[in-house]
Design a protein around this motif. Structure first.
Motif, PDB file in Angstrom:
ATOM      1  N   GLY A 111      11.973   7.824 -11.276  1.00 12.36           N
ATOM      2  CA  GLY A 111      12.668   6.684 -10.668  1.00 12.36           C
ATOM      3  C   GLY A 111      14.177   6.825 -10.774  1.00 12.36           C
ATOM      4  N   VAL A 112      14.648   7.379 -11.885  1.00 12.83           N
ATOM      5  CA  VAL A 112      16.093   7.587 -12.070  1.00 12.83           C
ATOM      6  C   VAL A 112      16.609   8.610 -11.053  1.00 12.83           C
ATOM      7  N   ILE A 113      15.941   9.752 -10.953  1.00 11.37           N
ATOM      8  CA  ILE A 113      16.401  10.807 -10.027  1.00 11.37           C
ATOM      9  C   ILE A 113      16.299  10.318  -8.579  1.00 11.37           C
ATOM     10  N   ALA A 114      15.238   9.561  -8.266  1.00  6.59           N
ATOM     11  CA  ALA A 114      15.093   9.016  -6.904  1.00  6.59           C
ATOM     12  C   ALA A 114      16.230   8.050  -6.587  1.00  6.59           C
ATOM     13  N   ARG A 115      16.617   7.235  -7.575  1.00  3.11           N
ATOM     14  CA  ARG A 115      17.712   6.285  -7.329  1.00  3.11           C
ATOM     15  C   ARG A 115      19.056   7.008  -7.184  1.00  3.11           C
ATOM     16  N   LEU A 116      19.206   8.163  -7.824  1.00  3.20           N
ATOM     17  CA  LEU A 116      20.414   8.970  -7.584  1.00  3.20           C
ATOM     18  C   LEU A 116      20.477   9.385  -6.108  1.00  3.20           C
ATOM     19  N   ALA A 117      19.313   9.775  -5.559  1.00  7.87           N
ATOM     20  CA  ALA A 117      19.267  10.163  -4.137  1.00  7.87           C
ATOM     21  C   ALA A 117      19.548   8.953  -3.243  1.00  7.87           C
ATOM     22  N   LEU A 118      19.071   7.774  -3.650  1.00  7.23           N
ATOM     23  CA  LEU A 118      19.336   6.546  -2.887  1.00  7.23           C
ATOM     24  C   LEU A 118      20.833   6.228  -2.891  1.00  7.23           C
ATOM     25  N   LEU A 119      21.461   6.394  -4.053  1.00 10.78           N
ATOM     26  CA  LEU A 119      22.902   6.169  -4.148  1.00 10.78           C
ATOM     27  C   LEU A 119      23.652   7.181  -3.277  1.00 10.78           C
ATOM     28  N   ALA A 120      23.184   8.428  -3.281  1.00 12.80           N
ATOM     29  CA  ALA A 120      23.800   9.444  -2.414  1.00 12.80           C
ATOM     30  C   ALA A 120      23.660   9.052  -0.943  1.00 12.80           C
ATOM     31  N   ALA A 121      22.511   8.481  -0.577  1.00 14.12           N
ATOM     32  CA  ALA A 121      22.310   8.027   0.814  1.00 14.12           C
ATOM     33  C   ALA A 121      23.307   6.928   1.161  1.00 14.12           C
ATOM     34  N   SER A 122      23.600   6.071   0.192  1.00 13.09           N
ATOM     35  CA  SER A 122      24.576   5.013   0.407  1.00 13.09           C
ATOM     36  C   SER A 122      25.966   5.602   0.682  1.00 13.09           C
ATOM     37  N   LEU A 123      26.370   6.585  -0.145  1.00 11.18           N
ATOM     38  CA  LEU A 123      27.664   7.254   0.062  1.00 11.18           C
ATOM     39  C   LEU A 123      27.699   7.983   1.409  1.00 11.18           C
ATOM     40  N   GLU A 124      26.566   8.611   1.723  1.00 11.92           N
ATOM     41  CA  GLU A 124      26.445   9.364   2.987  1.00 11.92           C
ATOM     42  C   GLU A 124      26.626   8.429   4.183  1.00 11.92           C
ATOM     43  N   LEU A 125      25.974   7.261   4.152  1.00 11.27           N
ATOM     44  CA  LEU A 125      26.072   6.321   5.280  1.00 11.27           C
ATOM     45  C   LEU A 125      27.495   5.759   5.395  1.00 11.27           C
ATOM     46  N   GLU A 126      28.143   5.540   4.253  1.00 10.25           N
ATOM     47  CA  GLU A 126      29.542   5.082   4.304  1.00 10.25           C
ATOM     48  C   GLU A 126      30.422   6.144   4.951  1.00 10.25           C
ATOM     49  N   ALA A 127      30.209   7.403   4.544  1.00 12.56           N
ATOM     50  CA  ALA A 127      31.070   8.492   5.026  1.00 12.56           C
ATOM     51  C   ALA A 127      30.866   8.780   6.507  1.00 12.56           C
TER      52      ALA A 127
END
Length: 428
Positions: free
Chosen positions: A405-421
């Motif tokens: 769950g921790v590693i998956a949430r890191l990927a979710l956070l990366a998706a958030s940064l990706e969508l912002e960028a």
């Protein structure tokens, strides 16, 4: 409950990683909370993880997850609470949602996923109707799902800057479960309704390399928090563009990128005393459903591909031509369910882990893509809402699933940064 079997000889470094994640749990949760104050959470997502015993890393992040029917139904209350949180953020007074699924009217398992998603949203207190982009759906159409339920699709209309249904159903939220591989429909441009995920999350625009570039940043910061080597949670990657598989344009460049990456992985394997042979996954930089994917152990394998292999790589879902690939470090999966190779897929709604399943394939190897015909799914039991068991061993099921769950949430956070960028409306 199915508990995966992990090849014991390879547990050492991973056990240490899991131990560090457990020890740092309060810091990790505080860090995630602080991140979500700054970055908007994607509405939902699913992450494919690979657990090699020496490395635990995401290899794909899907922003239009299509497997809600494969989740453990015991955790529906978690999903309902998460859905309430997600909708309140974007439209606090939301009463209704227009859900737009893929055009797979004949894939009854996909339709079962749609029914499961509708059930979650309805339990969250929303009126949900299904609008279809499929040109064949010209009137209200009811279709059967794999388990005997049914879903009712209706043609979408655009009135002014809003998407509505024929009888005037006019929701404040439009939720996409359609990844727009075929392109961004004109219908979606300039809407005043909230569109989730935003249209630039669709595969007509999105690139996996943008996601993993964002994940590089997230993994580096998280690794610093835990005092670990970011490589333990992060696969190397690079992009090769300007390809034409039919005419063999770009073959040499692709082979060179593979060989350079294999050299980097070999150096890491030597550093950690890992005896496995490194491998690389070459896959389309846009697209899903496990299409356009190859597993290779030398660049030479990409020179002079036969016609069948070229055709397989040249086009993905909705006939999308492949001109760019992501060359990604292959992560072995040493997990098995009933002796078949398995990889965990973790589902999140808003910032919450709501469950997951093992993708299991009896006909594939530990170094191959499992998202392929012949796979089946075994629900993951995220015990007690993915909370760790402080008294258990680092690799007992609640603790292993907490690490997932921790590693998956890191990927979710990366998706958030990706969508912002990649947001076309963001100020430069």
């Amino acid at each position: 409950m199915t508990v995966p079997h992990l090849a014991t000889a390879l547990k050492g470094p991973l056990l240490e990683l899991e131990r560090r994640i457990l020890a740092a749990q309060p810091n990790i949760e505080h860090w995630f909370r602080s991140q979500w104050h700054v970055h908007a959470t994607p509405f939902y997502g699913s992450v494919d993880l690979r657990n090699s015993g020496f490395k635990l890393a995401p290899v794909d992040m899907n922003l239009f997850p299509g497997g809600f029917n494969n989740l453990n139904s015991d955790f529906t209350p978690l999903a309902v609470q998460a859905a309430m949180s997600a909708v309140e953020k974007v439209c606090p007074e939301a009463k209704s949602v227009l859900l737009i699924p893929e055009n797979h009217t004949r894939n009854t398992f996909y339709l079962q996923n749609v029914a499961a998603l509708v059930h979650i949203l309805e339990q969250a207190g929303l009126k949900v109707r299904l609008g279809s982009l499929n040109p064949e759906i010209t009137e209200i159409t009811t279709l059967a799902t794999a388990n005997g339920d049914s879903v009712t699709l209706e043609p979408i209309e655009r009135r002014g800057n809003r998407l509505v249904l024929a009888d005037g159903f006019n929701p404040c939220v439009v939720l996409l479960n359609n990844d727009m591989s075929a392109g961004i429909p004109e219908l979606f441009k300039g809407l005043e309704q909230t569109l989730l995920p935003p249209w630039h999350a669709g595969w007509a625009v999105r690139r996996k390399t943008n996601h993993f570039a964002a994940y590089d940043k997230v993994a580096a910061e998280f690794a610093q928090l835990l005092s670990i080597d970011p490589w333990l949670i992060n696969p190397y990657f690079t992009q090769v563009s300007g390809l034409d598989f039919h005419s063999r344009q770009g073959e040499e460049e692709m082979a060179r990128a593979v060989d350079e990456m294999l050299a980097k992985i070999r150096a890491k394997y030597a550093e950690y005393g890992i005896e496995q042979e490194p491998f690389v996954i070459v896959k389309a930089d846009a697209g899903t459903y496990g299409m356009g994917v190859m597993s290779v152990k030398s660049g030479e394998e990409l020179i002079g591909l036969n016609r069948k292999a070229r055709n397989k790589m040249a086009v993905v879902k909705e006939g999308l031509e492949v001109s760019e690939v992501i060359v990604q470090e292959g992560v072995y999966t040493f997990e098995t369910v009933n002796e078949a190779v398995a990889e965990p897929v973790v589902y999140m709604l808003d910032r919450f882990v709501i469950g997951g399943f093992y993708r299991v394939h009896t006909g594939r190897g530990v170094d191959e893509n499992l998202n392929a015909p012949g796979m089946h799914f075994v629900p993951l039991s995220f015990e007690s809402a993915c909370l760790p068991d402080k008294k258990g061993t680092p690799d007992c099921p609640p603790n292993r699933f907490y690490a997932y769950g921790v590693i998956a949430r890191l990927a979710l956070l990366a998706a958030s940064l990706e969508l912002e960028a990649t947001d076309p409306d963001a100020e430069a």
